[in-house]
Design a protein around this motif. Structure first.
Motif, short mmCIF file in Angstrom:
data_model
loop_
_atom_site.label_atom_id
_atom_site.label_comp_id
_atom_site.label_asym_id
_atom_site.label_seq_id
_atom_site.Cartn_x
_atom_site.Cartn_y
_atom_site.Cartn_z
N MET A 63 14.94 -9.33 3.96
CA MET A 63 15.48 -10.55 3.35
C MET A 63 16.85 -10.88 3.92
O MET A 63 17.18 -12.06 4.11
CB MET A 63 15.52 -10.41 1.83
N SER A 68 17.44 -14.81 3.45
CA SER A 68 16.87 -15.29 2.18
C SER A 68 18.00 -15.62 1.21
O SER A 68 18.98 -14.88 1.12
CB SER A 68 15.98 -14.21 1.57
N ARG D 48 10.45 -20.74 3.58
CA ARG D 48 11.42 -19.70 3.18
C ARG D 48 11.16 -19.25 1.74
O ARG D 48 11.16 -18.05 1.44
CB ARG D 48 12.86 -20.23 3.28
N ASP D 52 9.67 -15.35 0.46
CA ASP D 52 10.25 -14.50 -0.59
C ASP D 52 9.26 -14.29 -1.73
O ASP D 52 9.07 -13.17 -2.20
CB ASP D 52 11.54 -15.14 -1.16
N CYS D 53 8.65 -15.38 -2.16
CA CYS D 53 7.79 -15.31 -3.34
C CYS D 53 6.57 -14.42 -3.08
O CYS D 53 6.18 -13.61 -3.93
CB CYS D 53 7.36 -16.71 -3.75
N ALA D 81 12.19 -15.67 -8.17
CA ALA D 81 11.57 -16.04 -6.89
C ALA D 81 10.48 -17.08 -7.11
O ALA D 81 10.33 -18.03 -6.33
CB ALA D 81 11.00 -14.80 -6.20
#
Lengths: 120, 120, 120, 120
Positions: A63, A68, D48, D52-53, D81
């Motif tokens: 990340m 992120s 992006r 992350d999710c 997230a």
């Protein structure tokens, strides 16, 4: 459009934190292998901490590397995973690998906490 | 019961291969971030190769570090993922990051192929 | 430019294979937790197979879902990881969870082999 | 020693939360594939959030399934997230897949928040 490659350099502090996460991830993987070979009850307790720590250090490094917006928050969580893992490893003071693992976890925890604070 | 820590040292060749996988993983993560910032159609094609390569180099390093019996097979697959990613990155010769990424992929592919052969 | 959402439907066969991989991944995670609680030497041997299987089923499902060009190759490897894990689980016939895990691994192996053949 | 298989049943609430995380993970993987095919600037911003999710929902499900002591904390992070990803997806109201993704993220966020509170 962005110029190619212009924004890809991480700050020195973040790069050091990425390196600490990746080193910690590596030694956690080695420690898991060692715990599985030894196979006692104490090792199994450590395995749980190692499994969390190895996954969270890895995702935390990733990340940061991909910038992120949740990286700082993951650094905070990573610091706690490393704390727990260091404590678990300290339960086997006679094992040099576990001692190195604990040391790597503590260093990573410290750098992640700094990073989380810096980014907050 | 195994003596603590006795079997945890990787061979020099395997450690070098782990390092090559982790370096390649890192630069793939950076390259993904750069592609997302630039955002063109060419970048999207590279993204697919980067996503495979970053995951497979990571799992390949982890499997070597924990002495998985499937590590050699994963090295073979990793070499192909790195080949494809290097080729994709070569499509953007004007981008220094992509050139570094291609170079890292090629080096990782070569070491993984050697490792796959050595372990076979 | 592609119309939004037009190419996102997986074939029935591939969706079934994704589901089999994710089910197998889930039961492997549960089995790892159970092995760590029981903590015997037999469990430690199974852990190694479970760790490979849970990671490879997960990455295999992800690669199918995102239409990776390497998905078929990963399916082949996933089938072998599942075979090895099923065999390891069969070493504990008295444990219902391990029996369910072996069954899930076998089903996933079969579907992955079909998928690898279909895509080759 | 623990009886085989005795402690492996997740509570109904936790199982539902695991399922929500895995569904959300799956649709995020599909959405990433769709974004890469479309390839516009808007899609890159969503990528992006999706990256992350998809990783955090996956690790969150895994941590619940293996009863990690950090699962509640990861649920809290997962909820955030998912919130961010839902918001990003809402930026493309004309795309049915993105709308389904946003809905899955919101449902997952809600269940993770409940789970984090229940376990705290």
């Amino acid at each position: 459009m962005q110029q190619p490659g212009t924004t890809t350099t991480l700050s020195k502090e973040m790069q050091d934190c990425v390196d600490a996460c990746m080193s910690c991830h590596s030694i956690c993987e080695e420690s898991m292998s060692s715990c599985l070979q030894m196979g006692g009850q104490a090792q199994m307790q450590i395995m749980r901490a190692l499994m969390d720590c190895t996954e969270i250090t890895r995702i935390c490094a990733d990340m940061m590397m991909r910038r992120s917006p949740m990286a700082a928050e993951m650094c905070r969580m990573c610091a706690r995973a490393c704390d727990m893992c260091a404590e678990a490893c300290m339960g086997m003071p006679e094992d040099p690998l576990m001692m190195r693992c604990a040391e790597s976890c503590r260093r990573c925890a410290e750098m992640c906490r700094t990073m989380a604070g810096a980014a907050a």
